[in-house]
Design a protein around this motif. Structure first.
Motif: not given
Length: 116
Positions: A90-97
């Motif tokens: 995500t733009l915030s740097g969070e990795v998610c499916p």
């Protein structure tokens, strides 16, 4: 079996590339710069060959390429089958499916772009 073949291919490429960098540094530099031109990497004046060129064919390079290629084995999409649940950042740097962004029965639209 696919991972072993990828390991052999990438390892051989790195060994040959590293050998060429040692034996023919100027020719290898020109070749790497041509690769950079294809990806338009050379257009950024703050991103010079000296910053990234020597990292080609290093052990870190080998591990990175292996990780990417092995990950891509899982990301195959076939018409009529469910989409792969690829990890995204995500733009915030969070990795998610990827499929975590699905809402109810609405279609998920992906918009790709780049900044230079």
């Amino acid at each position: 079996l696919q991972k072993i073949l990828i390991l052999l291919h990438v390892t051989l490429s790195v060994v040959v590339g590293k050998t060429l960098m040692i034996l023919f540094p100027n020719a290898t530099k020109r070749y790497i710069l041509k690769l950079g031109a294809k990806s338009r990497m050379n257009e950024n004046p703050k991103f010079s060959y000296e910053n990234w060129g020597p990292t080609f064919f290093s052990f870190k390079y080998l591990l990175f390429v292996l990780k990417v290629k092995w990950k891509r084995l899982e990301d195959e999409a076939y018409e009529g089958h469910p989409a792969p649940n690829t990890p995204v950042v995500t733009l915030s740097g969070e990795v998610c499916p990827l499929l975590d962004f699905m809402k109810d029965n609405r279609p998920l639209i992906l918009n790709f772009g780049s900044c230079t």
